[in-house]
Design a protein around this motif. Structure first.
Motif, PDB file in Angstrom:
ATOM      1  N   TYR A 123      13.634   4.115  30.701  1.00  0.00           N
ATOM      2  CA  TYR A 123      14.761   3.572  31.464  1.00  0.00           C
ATOM      3  C   TYR A 123      15.276   2.270  30.852  1.00  0.00           C
ATOM      4  O   TYR A 123      16.479   2.071  30.706  1.00  0.00           O
ATOM      5  N   GLU A 124      14.342   1.390  30.496  1.00  0.00           N
ATOM      6  CA  GLU A 124      14.728   0.091  29.939  1.00  0.00           C
ATOM      7  C   GLU A 124      15.470   0.275  28.617  1.00  0.00           C
ATOM      8  O   GLU A 124      16.427  -0.441  28.321  1.00  0.00           O
ATOM      9  N   GLY A 125      15.029   1.242  27.812  1.00  0.00           N
ATOM     10  CA  GLY A 125      15.695   1.506  26.542  1.00  0.00           C
ATOM     11  C   GLY A 125      17.112   2.015  26.736  1.00  0.00           C
ATOM     12  O   GLY A 125      18.044   1.606  26.012  1.00  0.00           O
ATOM     13  N   LEU A 126      17.315   2.879  27.723  1.00  0.00           N
ATOM     14  CA  LEU A 126      18.656   3.378  28.025  1.00  0.00           C
ATOM     15  C   LEU A 126      19.564   2.250  28.492  1.00  0.00           C
ATOM     16  O   LEU A 126      20.716   2.140  28.074  1.00  0.00           O
ATOM     17  N   TYR A 127      19.025   1.378  29.348  1.00  0.00           N
ATOM     18  CA  TYR A 127      19.823   0.244  29.832  1.00  0.00           C
ATOM     19  C   TYR A 127      20.182  -0.694  28.684  1.00  0.00           C
ATOM     20  O   TYR A 127      21.346  -1.090  28.522  1.00  0.00           O
ATOM     21  N   ARG A 128      19.184  -1.045  27.869  1.00  0.00           N
ATOM     22  CA  ARG A 128      19.387  -2.019  26.801  1.00  0.00           C
ATOM     23  C   ARG A 128      20.363  -1.510  25.741  1.00  0.00           C
ATOM     24  O   ARG A 128      21.194  -2.267  25.233  1.00  0.00           O
ATOM     25  N   SER A 188      23.893  12.424  21.049  1.00  0.00           N
ATOM     26  CA  SER A 188      23.558  13.785  21.457  1.00  0.00           C
ATOM     27  C   SER A 188      23.842  14.019  22.937  1.00  0.00           C
ATOM     28  O   SER A 188      23.842  13.097  23.754  1.00  0.00           O
ATOM     29  N   ARG A 189      24.056  15.256  23.258  1.00  0.00           N
ATOM     30  CA  ARG A 189      24.253  15.653  24.650  1.00  0.00           C
ATOM     31  C   ARG A 189      23.018  15.310  25.481  1.00  0.00           C
ATOM     32  O   ARG A 189      23.121  14.875  26.632  1.00  0.00           O
ATOM     33  N   ASN A 190      21.840  15.493  24.877  1.00  0.00           N
ATOM     34  CA  ASN A 190      20.594  15.201  25.584  1.00  0.00           C
ATOM     35  C   ASN A 190      20.511  13.730  25.972  1.00  0.00           C
ATOM     36  O   ASN A 190      20.094  13.393  27.087  1.00  0.00           O
ATOM     37  N   LEU A 191      20.914  12.832  25.055  1.00  0.00           N
ATOM     38  CA  LEU A 191      20.890  11.399  25.363  1.00  0.00           C
ATOM     39  C   LEU A 191      21.837  11.072  26.514  1.00  0.00           C
ATOM     40  O   LEU A 191      21.485  10.316  27.430  1.00  0.00           O
ATOM     41  N   ILE A 192      23.040  11.649  26.464  1.00  0.00           N
ATOM     42  CA  ILE A 192      24.028  11.380  27.518  1.00  0.00           C
ATOM     43  C   ILE A 192      23.534  11.923  28.854  1.00  0.00           C
ATOM     44  O   ILE A 192      23.736  11.300  29.904  1.00  0.00           O
ATOM     45  N   GLU A 193      22.866  13.060  28.841  1.00  0.00           N
ATOM     46  CA  GLU A 193      22.302  13.624  30.072  1.00  0.00           C
ATOM     47  C   GLU A 193      21.250  12.687  30.661  1.00  0.00           C
ATOM     48  O   GLU A 193      21.199  12.479  31.879  1.00  0.00           O
TER      49      GLU A 193
END
Length: 390
Positions: free
Chosen positions: A92-97, A131-136
């Protein structure tokens, strides 16, 4: 026809209306003013504000930025929750950052947030090759955050619910999982003599346990009489993130990823002797190290008794494959090999799924599409006797 106004500020004419929100401790009325280019615009802002309060919206919403609140939510609510594992919070923190902190979403006021703004950002990420997976995964995080924002009265509805958001990008076909052929297994096993991790590798091949599940095993989890391994925890190497954002890389023992991962796995009789070999090896290591040996109940340990470092194991695994002159496959390929061999020996899908600790049979079927079609074909072939000529 000129638009009627009743207020002027910094040389600009506005129409101003007010609403009484209540009284203070001294009985004085609390007023809230609303401005618009026309009376109807000012009245509409007033109506939206009062309707929001009626529906439980936080009256400070207009000053709250999406990025600021999601940071607060992550570090003051999610980080300290006993329902969130450190590995999950690290994700989660990586996605936010990487995808919120310095993004166009950060400075959007929650009161002005629209689903289209989120959609445009996702489209932009896709155009950049994400990637689509990252956006999901990002969408899952934002959807969870927006649910929190609705519960706390910052939003009246979640902009990521329903069909408001479309995840851009092409769905890539699932890659066939890596597994070892019978010939490769033979080569691998023949090169395990004097390898520090030989027992670990053989047990992975014979039980299908995940690497982290194997490394977290204690002797209490091993039932030699009934030839059962009890899986109830896992070892992971993650960044432990403090409230100030500082990080420290640590190995931790945590509960498995899903409820289905907590299970009992039977192992072949030929593997019984391996556990006895491990016991003997640990006794020898303890005699060599003396008082410096770290006494614990873990099955797999280093020569000094400590937990095996996953990074060191990865390096040793790569070295072993090079020694065997085998193509590189992840350690996880041993688990896939276990499952593949079960299917090839006509073990039922439900049984394989339970042994692997998958959350559903569908997950197992989707993962092992490379072998299940052949199993179905072989099953149908058994009906040939019906059509045999007399």
């Amino acid at each position: 026809m000129a638009v009627k106004t009743n207020y002027k500020k910094n040389g600009t004419n506005y129409f101003r209306v007010s609403a009484v929100l209540g009284t203070d401790s001294k009985g004085k009325r609390i007023l809230k003013e609303f401005y618009g280019k026309s009376k109807s615009e000012a009245e509409e802002k007033k109506r939206e504000y009062l309707e929001g309060i009626k529906n439980g919206l936080n009256i400070d919403t207009k000053r709250v930025l999406l990025g600021e609140l999601i940071h607060t939510w992550l570090f003051e609510t999610i980080r300290v929750s006993d329902r969130i594992k450190p590995t999950t919070f690290e994700k989660y923190e990586g996605l936010y950052r990487n995808y919120v902190k310095d993004s166009p979403l950060y400075s959007i006021k929650l009161s002005e947030l629209k689903a289209l703004q989120v959609q445009r950002y996702y489209n932009g990420l896709s155009d950049l090759g994400k990637s689509r997976n990252l956006i999901e995964n990002l969408n899952k995080l934002l959807k969870q955050f927006f649910n929190y924002a609705v519960d706390e009265g910052y939003l009246s509805k979640n902009p990521c619910l329903g069909k408001k958001i479309v995840i851009p990008g092409e769905k890539k076909p699932r890659k066939e999982v890596q597994h070892f052929s019978d010939e490769e297994i033979g080569i691998l096993v023949s090169n395990l003599k004097d390898n520090r991790y030989s027992e670990l590798i053989l047990l992975s091949l014979g039980t299908g346990l995940r690497r982290g599940e194997l490394l977290a095993l204690t002797w209490e989890d091993i039932d030699l009489k009934n030839k059962i391994v009890k899986v109830n925890k896992s070892l992971a190497k993650v960044y432990i993130i403090a409230g100030d954002g500082s990080k420290e890389r640590k190995q931790i023992i945590q509960v498995p990823k899903t409820r289905g991962s907590i299970r009992e796995v039977s192992f072949p009789d030929n593997l019984t002797s391996i556990f006895k070999d491990i016991r003997i090896k640990q006794r020898r290591d303890r005699l060599k190290c003396g008082e410096s040996y770290e006494v614990s109940d873990y099955v797999f340990t280093t020569s000094s008794g400590s937990l095996i470092d996953v990074t060191n194991l990865s390096h040793a695994w790569e070295h072993l494959l090079k020694k065997c002159k085998l193509p590189h496959k992840k350690f996880h390929a041993l688990r896939h090999t276990f499952a593949t061999k079960l299917f090839e020996n006509e073990v039922a899908l439900k049984t394989v799924s339970e042994l692997l600790g998958h959350s559903s049979i569908d997950m197992t079927a989707n993962t092992y599409t490379h072998v299940i079609p052949k199993q179905k074909s072989d099953a149908v072939e058994k009906l040939n006797y019906i059509f045999a000529k007399n």
